[in-house]
Design a protein around this motif. Structure first.
Motif, short mmCIF file in Angstrom:
data_model
loop_
_atom_site.label_atom_id
_atom_site.label_comp_id
_atom_site.label_asym_id
_atom_site.label_seq_id
_atom_site.Cartn_x
_atom_site.Cartn_y
_atom_site.Cartn_z
N HIS A 252 55.13 -30.27 105.61
CA HIS A 252 54.97 -31.48 106.41
C HIS A 252 54.43 -31.18 107.80
O HIS A 252 53.79 -32.04 108.40
N ILE A 253 54.66 -29.99 108.29
CA ILE A 253 54.11 -29.62 109.60
C ILE A 253 52.58 -29.57 109.52
O ILE A 253 51.88 -30.12 110.36
N LYS B 61 47.20 -26.17 116.59
CA LYS B 61 46.32 -27.32 116.83
C LYS B 61 45.17 -26.92 117.74
O LYS B 61 44.01 -27.26 117.48
N ARG C 12 42.53 -32.21 102.01
CA ARG C 12 42.16 -33.12 103.10
C ARG C 12 40.72 -32.86 103.53
O ARG C 12 40.24 -31.73 103.44
N GLU D 139 50.75 -31.04 107.27
CA GLU D 139 50.31 -32.41 106.99
C GLU D 139 50.13 -33.19 108.29
O GLU D 139 49.08 -33.82 108.51
N ARG D 140 51.13 -33.15 109.17
CA ARG D 140 51.04 -33.88 110.44
C ARG D 140 49.94 -33.31 111.34
O ARG D 140 49.21 -34.06 112.00
N LEU D 141 49.81 -31.99 111.36
CA LEU D 141 48.76 -31.36 112.18
C LEU D 141 47.38 -31.82 111.72
O LEU D 141 46.56 -32.27 112.53
N TYR D 142 47.10 -31.70 110.44
CA TYR D 142 45.78 -32.05 109.92
C TYR D 142 45.48 -33.53 110.11
O TYR D 142 44.38 -33.91 110.50
N GLU D 143 46.48 -34.38 109.87
CA GLU D 143 46.28 -35.81 110.08
C GLU D 143 46.00 -36.12 111.55
O GLU D 143 45.17 -36.97 111.87
N SER D 144 46.66 -35.42 112.47
CA SER D 144 46.46 -35.66 113.90
C SER D 144 45.05 -35.32 114.35
O SER D 144 44.57 -35.83 115.36
N LYS E 130 41.64 -36.56 106.40
CA LYS E 130 42.13 -37.60 105.48
C LYS E 130 42.39 -37.01 104.11
O LYS E 130 41.61 -36.19 103.62
N LYS E 131 43.48 -37.45 103.49
CA LYS E 131 43.79 -37.02 102.13
C LYS E 131 42.71 -37.56 101.20
O LYS E 131 42.36 -38.74 101.28
#
Length: 154
Positions: free
Chosen positions: A118-119, A91, A143, A121-126, A130-131
Motif C-alpha cells: 500500500h505504500i 518520491k 500502473r 500504491e499511494r506513492l505511485y498514485e500521488s 493510474k491502475k
C-alpha cells in the motif's frame, strides 16, 4: 532535499548490494539488488541507478531504456533502504527519474507493485500513475503514467 540518481558503476555497485528492505517487506520486494545487477548484464535495456541522499547511497532503481511492444517504458524496481524509508526519498528519486525519462521522450511509463504494498500504491498514485487493469500481471498491480513535454510531476 539533496536527492540524486547516479549510474551504478564499478565504484558503487557493491554499496548498492548492501541495501535492504525490512524483513516484513521481503514479500513485496523479494529480489535483492545483486539480482538486478546480475540480470542487467543480460538484459540490455535495463539501466541501473543508485539513489543518493547527499553522498550516501540510500536506494536503488531500475528502468528500461527501450519500450516494450506497446511503446511502454518500464520501471521494474525501486527500493529505499530500510533505515531511510518514510522520509520522502523514494518520491523524490522517482520524480527525478520521471523527469529524466520525459527528457528522453518516453511517452508512457509503466510500474508494478504487489497488491499488498500500500505504500507503493499511494506513492505511485500521488505521482499520477493510474491502475491499468484489475487483473494482476505476474502477481502485480500494473500502473501507467502518460507523460509528454508539458506534463507536470507533482
Amino acid at each position: 532535499m539533496s536527492i540524486a540518481i547516479r549510474l551504478v558503476s564499478v565504484n558503487n555497485w557493491y554499496a548498492c548490494t548492501q541495501l535492504k528492505v525490512n524483513p516484513e517487506q521481503l514479500s513485496v520486494f523479494p529480489a535483492p539488488v545483486v539480482y538486478w545487477i546480475a540480470e542487467s548484464k543480460y538484459v540490455d535495456e535495463f539501466d541501473l541507478r543508485a539513489i543518493y541522499w547527499k553522498e550516501e547511497i540510500i536506494g536503488f532503481i531500475v528502468f528500461c531504456t527501450k519500450p516494450d511492444n506497446e511503446g511502454n517504458y518500464w520501471i521494474p524496481a525501486l527500493m529505499i533502504d530500510e533505515i531511510h524509508q518514510g522520509k520522502g526519498y523514494g518520491k523524490a528519486a522517482l520524480k527525478l527519474l520521471i523527469e529524466f525519462m520525459q527528457q528522453s521522450s518516453c511517452p508512457r511509463i509503466m510500474i508494478g507493485h504487489r497488491p499488498n504494498n500500500h505504500i507503493a500504491e499511494r506513492l505511485y498514485e500521488s505521482l499520477g500513475f493510474k491502475k491499468v487493469s484489475e487483473e494482476l500481471i505476474d502477481g502485480e498491480v500494473i500502473r501507467l503514467l502518460e507523460i509528454g513535454p508539458a506534463t507536470q510531476i507533482i
